[in-house]
Motif scaffolding. Structure first.
Motif, PDB file in Angstrom:
ATOM      1  N   VAL A   1     -36.362 -68.125  68.754  1.00 30.91           N
ATOM      2  CA  VAL A   1     -37.004 -66.656  69.432  1.00 30.91           C
ATOM      3  C   VAL A   1     -37.823 -65.793  67.760  1.00 30.91           C
ATOM      4  N   TYR A   2     -38.829 -65.776  67.672  1.00 25.52           N
ATOM      5  CA  TYR A   2     -39.918 -64.809  66.957  1.00 25.52           C
ATOM      6  C   TYR A   2     -40.038 -63.358  67.039  1.00 25.52           C
ATOM      7  N   TYR A   3     -39.431 -62.769  66.102  1.00 26.91           N
ATOM      8  CA  TYR A   3     -39.140 -61.337  66.205  1.00 26.91           C
ATOM      9  C   TYR A   3     -40.060 -60.508  65.501  1.00 26.91           C
ATOM     10  N   CYS A   4     -40.988 -59.614  65.344  1.00 23.28           N
ATOM     11  CA  CYS A   4     -41.472 -58.843  65.145  1.00 23.28           C
ATOM     12  C   CYS A   4     -40.849 -57.520  64.920  1.00 23.28           C
ATOM     13  N   VAL A   5     -41.084 -56.936  64.105  1.00 26.60           N
ATOM     14  CA  VAL A   5     -40.050 -56.154  63.419  1.00 26.60           C
ATOM     15  C   VAL A   5     -41.075 -54.583  62.524  1.00 26.60           C
ATOM     16  N   ALA A   6     -40.833 -53.715  62.389  1.00 27.69           N
ATOM     17  CA  ALA A   6     -41.842 -52.954  61.898  1.00 27.69           C
ATOM     18  C   ALA A   6     -40.865 -51.444  61.480  1.00 27.69           C
ATOM     19  N   ASP A   7     -41.082 -50.806  60.407  1.00 27.86           N
ATOM     20  CA  ASP A   7     -40.524 -49.579  60.068  1.00 27.86           C
ATOM     21  C   ASP A   7     -40.819 -49.013  58.657  1.00 27.86           C
ATOM     22  N   PRO A   8     -40.963 -47.798  59.091  1.00 24.86           N
ATOM     23  CA  PRO A   8     -41.995 -46.934  57.688  1.00 24.86           C
ATOM     24  C   PRO A   8     -40.924 -47.747  56.036  1.00 24.86           C
ATOM     25  N   SER A   9     -39.853 -48.432  56.724  1.00 23.04           N
ATOM     26  CA  SER A   9     -38.985 -48.406  55.095  1.00 23.04           C
ATOM     27  C   SER A   9     -38.789 -50.226  55.362  1.00 23.04           C
ATOM     28  N   LEU A  10     -39.455 -50.940  54.458  1.00 24.62           N
ATOM     29  CA  LEU A  10     -38.904 -52.462  54.186  1.00 24.62           C
ATOM     30  C   LEU A  10     -37.877 -52.368  54.375  1.00 24.62           C
ATOM     31  N   SER A  11     -36.436 -51.773  53.841  1.00 22.80           N
ATOM     32  CA  SER A  11     -34.607 -52.044  53.170  1.00 22.80           C
ATOM     33  C   SER A  11     -34.466 -52.131  54.605  1.00 22.80           C
ATOM     34  N   THR A  12     -35.030 -50.949  55.576  1.00 19.97           N
ATOM     35  CA  THR A  12     -34.325 -51.043  56.896  1.00 19.97           C
ATOM     36  C   THR A  12     -35.018 -51.916  57.619  1.00 19.97           C
ATOM     37  N   VAL A  13     -35.951 -53.039  57.569  1.00 22.45           N
ATOM     38  CA  VAL A  13     -36.732 -53.733  58.223  1.00 22.45           C
ATOM     39  C   VAL A  13     -35.881 -54.591  57.856  1.00 22.45           C
ATOM     40  N   VAL A  14     -36.048 -55.021  56.589  1.00 23.87           N
ATOM     41  CA  VAL A  14     -34.774 -56.503  55.925  1.00 23.87           C
ATOM     42  C   VAL A  14     -33.748 -56.217  56.965  1.00 23.87           C
ATOM     43  N   ARG A  15     -33.061 -55.048  57.064  1.00 20.09           N
ATOM     44  CA  ARG A  15     -31.457 -55.317  58.066  1.00 20.09           C
ATOM     45  C   ARG A  15     -31.851 -55.164  59.077  1.00 20.09           C
ATOM     46  N   GLY A  16     -33.007 -55.253  60.026  1.00 17.84           N
ATOM     47  CA  GLY A  16     -33.301 -55.145  61.111  1.00 17.84           C
ATOM     48  C   GLY A  16     -33.490 -53.819  62.077  1.00 17.84           C
ATOM     49  N   GLY A  17     -33.445 -53.004  60.872  1.00 16.36           N
ATOM     50  CA  GLY A  17     -33.677 -51.946  61.459  1.00 16.36           C
ATOM     51  C   GLY A  17     -35.214 -51.468  62.172  1.00 16.36           C
ATOM     52  N   GLY A  18     -35.687 -50.491  62.595  1.00 19.70           N
ATOM     53  CA  GLY A  18     -36.688 -50.209  63.569  1.00 19.70           C
ATOM     54  C   GLY A  18     -37.261 -50.580  65.154  1.00 19.70           C
ATOM     55  N   SER A  19     -38.505 -50.587  64.911  1.00 22.97           N
ATOM     56  CA  SER A  19     -39.387 -51.064  66.387  1.00 22.97           C
ATOM     57  C   SER A  19     -38.622 -52.770  66.033  1.00 22.97           C
ATOM     58  N   TRP A  20     -38.773 -53.429  67.649  1.00 29.66           N
ATOM     59  CA  TRP A  20     -38.818 -54.422  67.536  1.00 29.66           C
ATOM     60  C   TRP A  20     -39.587 -55.046  69.044  1.00 29.66           C
ATOM     61  N   GLY A  21     -40.856 -56.321  68.301  1.00 32.76           N
ATOM     62  CA  GLY A  21     -41.166 -56.978  69.644  1.00 32.76           C
ATOM     63  C   GLY A  21     -40.442 -57.733  70.827  1.00 32.76           C
ATOM     64  N   GLN A  22     -40.757 -58.330  71.971  1.00 32.90           N
ATOM     65  CA  GLN A  22     -40.310 -58.941  72.652  1.00 32.90           C
ATOM     66  C   GLN A  22     -39.410 -60.817  72.506  1.00 32.90           C
ATOM     67  N   GLY A  23     -40.189 -60.880  71.236  1.00 30.70           N
ATOM     68  CA  GLY A  23     -40.626 -61.876  70.626  1.00 30.70           C
ATOM     69  C   GLY A  23     -41.315 -62.919  71.490  1.00 30.70           C
ATOM     70  N   THR A  24     -41.195 -63.952  70.697  1.00 32.74           N
ATOM     71  CA  THR A  24     -41.937 -65.266  71.412  1.00 32.74           C
ATOM     72  C   THR A  24     -41.228 -66.878  70.691  1.00 32.74           C
ATOM     73  N   GLN A  25     -40.964 -67.592  71.699  1.00 32.80           N
ATOM     74  CA  GLN A  25     -41.228 -68.309  71.425  1.00 32.80           C
ATOM     75  C   GLN A  25     -41.723 -69.898  70.814  1.00 32.80           C
ATOM     76  N   VAL A  26     -40.719 -70.275  69.322  1.00 29.75           N
ATOM     77  CA  VAL A  26     -40.971 -71.195  68.786  1.00 29.75           C
ATOM     78  C   VAL A  26     -40.394 -72.924  68.824  1.00 29.75           C
ATOM     79  N   THR A  27     -41.688 -73.703  69.123  1.00 27.44           N
ATOM     80  CA  THR A  27     -39.993 -74.861  69.437  1.00 27.44           C
ATOM     81  C   THR A  27     -40.654 -75.938  68.786  1.00 27.44           C
ATOM     82  N   VAL A  28     -39.858 -76.981  67.937  1.00 21.20           N
ATOM     83  CA  VAL A  28     -40.633 -77.508  66.847  1.00 21.20           C
ATOM     84  C   VAL A  28     -39.829 -78.905  67.562  1.00 21.20           C
ATOM     85  N   SER A  29     -40.147 -80.543  67.653  1.00 21.20           N
ATOM     86  CA  SER A  29     -39.822 -81.569  68.030  1.00 21.20           C
ATOM     87  C   SER A  29     -39.676 -82.056  67.059  1.00 21.20           C
ATOM     88  N   SER A  30     -38.909 -83.171  67.453  1.00 26.06           N
ATOM     89  CA  SER A  30     -39.163 -83.996  66.035  1.00 26.06           C
ATOM     90  C   SER A  30     -39.247 -85.307  66.320  1.00 26.06           C
TER      91      SER A  30
END
Length: 121
Positions: free
Chosen positions: A92-121
């Motif tokens: 599941v891929y999530y979008c994150v946003a914050d005024p600070s990139l360091s906060t984004v990289v640490r997983g802080g800020g606002s999050w979306g609800q996510g979207t599923q990505v499935t890769v078949s072999s």
């Protein structure tokens, strides 16, 4: 508060491509740093890619060279172009946003609800 809505996930074969989008509403979005995290089944969330307000990008080693993060400030949208997808990219891929990139990289800020990505072999 920023509201984030992801789209573009789906099922794709290994070697294929997908483009995820994250649309923002609420407060001014153009000055925020943004990022994408992902969470595979049974694993912790991990940082995938980030982008500063000025367009500088950062990538996890696992996606470097295959994924590209970009943004369109006029549309309040951030994208994740994913090429050469592998089964291990399934998550599941999530979008994150914050005024600070360091906060984004640490997983802080606002999050979306996510979207599923499935890769078949």
């Amino acid at each position: 508060q920023v509201q984030l809505v992801e789209s573009g996930g789906g099922l794709v074969q290994a070697g294929g491509s997908l483009r995820l989008s994250c649309a923002a509403s609420g407060r001014t979005f153009s000055s925020y740093a943004k990022g994408w995290f992902r969470q595979a089944p049974g694993k912790e969330r991990e940082f995938a890619a980030g982008i500063t307000w000025s367009g500088t990008t950062y990538y996890a080693d696992s996606v470097k060279g295959r994924f590209t993060i970009s943004r369109d400030n006029a549309k309040n949208t951030v994208y994740l172009q994913m090429n050469s997808l592998k089964p291990e990219d399934t998550a599941v891929y999530y979008c994150v946003a914050d005024p600070s990139l360091s906060t984004v990289v640490r997983g802080g800020g606002s999050w979306g609800q996510g979207t599923q990505v499935t890769v078949s072999s």
